[in-house]
Design an enzyme around this catalytic site. Sequence first.
Site, short mmCIF file in Angstrom:
data_model
loop_
_atom_site.label_atom_id
_atom_site.label_comp_id
_atom_site.label_asym_id
_atom_site.label_seq_id
_atom_site.Cartn_x
_atom_site.Cartn_y
_atom_site.Cartn_z
N TRP A 10 2.75 85.67 20.13
CA TRP A 10 3.95 84.89 20.98
C TRP A 10 3.94 83.72 19.92
CZ3 TRP A 10 2.25 84.78 26.75
CH2 TRP A 10 2.41 85.99 27.17
N HIS A 94 -2.58 83.91 9.55
CA HIS A 94 -1.28 84.38 9.66
C HIS A 94 -0.50 83.39 8.54
CE1 HIS A 94 2.82 84.52 11.05
NE2 HIS A 94 2.45 85.66 11.59
N GLU A 96 2.31 81.83 8.40
CA GLU A 96 2.53 80.53 8.88
C GLU A 96 1.43 79.20 8.88
OE1 GLU A 96 4.28 81.80 12.59
OE2 GLU A 96 5.89 82.87 11.46
N SER A 210 9.27 91.56 11.31
CA SER A 210 10.54 92.01 11.85
C SER A 210 10.44 93.66 12.50
CB SER A 210 11.81 91.99 11.02
OG SER A 210 12.01 90.73 10.55
N GLY A 231 6.14 89.72 16.36
CA GLY A 231 6.58 88.18 16.66
C GLY A 231 7.89 88.31 17.68
N GLY A 232 8.90 88.22 17.04
CA GLY A 232 9.97 87.90 17.88
C GLY A 232 10.32 88.94 19.13
P1 PGA Z 1 8.34 88.91 13.56
O1 PGA Z 1 6.76 88.17 13.20
O2 PGA Z 1 8.17 90.06 14.18
O3 PGA Z 1 9.14 87.92 14.29
O4 PGA Z 1 9.02 88.87 12.22
C1 PGA Z 1 5.65 88.86 12.96
C2 PGA Z 1 4.60 88.15 12.63
O5 PGA Z 1 4.93 86.81 12.09
O6 PGA Z 1 3.59 88.25 13.02
#
Ligand code: PGA
Length: 258
Positions: A10, A94, A96, A210, A231-232
């Site tokens: 999330w 991750h 990020e 994605s 993610g999204g």
């Molecule tokens: P995303 O993110 O599906 O929005 O590309 C995946 C993730 O960062 O785990």
Amino acid sequence: MRKPIIAGNWKMNNTAKQGVQLVNELKPLVKDANCEVVVCVPAIDIPAVAEALKGSNIALGAQNVHFAEKGAYTGEISADMLKEYGVKYVIIGHSERRQYFGETDETVNKRTLAALAAGLTPIVCIGETLEERETGKTEEVLDRQITEGMKGIDDISKIVIAYEPVWAIGTGRTATAEQANETIGYIRKKCAEVFCPKCAEKVRIQYGGSMNAGNCKQLMAMSEIDGGLIGGASLKSADFSAIVHYDEQGLKLNKDLL
Ligand code: PGA
């Protein structure tokens, strides 16, 4: 032989109230899933979401864990704190966190070993940037993330690895199923070399970046891909449950919700 695992990440989305609403929608939609289903939620949502998930087939995950048992680490959360709420999985490293919060292979390694020691299952993220891919450095980067980030793990099959090419995260630009399969195959080969061939056969390796209801079936059909880190598309119950039911039947089942 490897049970597929679909995990939602999330990120910094959903207050506790919104999170509870989302999992309450999700529970009936994924109750017959053939794969393992996980939601990795913001730390402050954990108590409420843990309560809402009781009796369901959805496991709870966190998005980070500190490596010390306790002490003077302002703002951090320990494995024991997560475990008290029934958290089973924890995302570590991750991209990020590597990009914005100074996470390195060394801290990834420390967090991973601490999570394992506490009985949590780490979902360790690895993957190359676009520049690294374009300059032919993908394997070098993955080698380093595996040998440094996973150093000292006695049984690699006790973790989940998420291969997330950084250029595919949140960009709508997915790796092709063949590209993802090839790279994940490489990761498995490297794990066999560094750890043991038997454990490398057993370790589950997810694709992330994605992944959505439209491309999950093709990705999940590949021999090396054992799941997804989403993610999204994990923020809407219909989208996420369609991925959980990545096989044709499940998609049909949920298509009126999309
Ligand atoms: P995303 O993110 O599906 O929005 O590309 C995946 C993730 O960062 O785990």
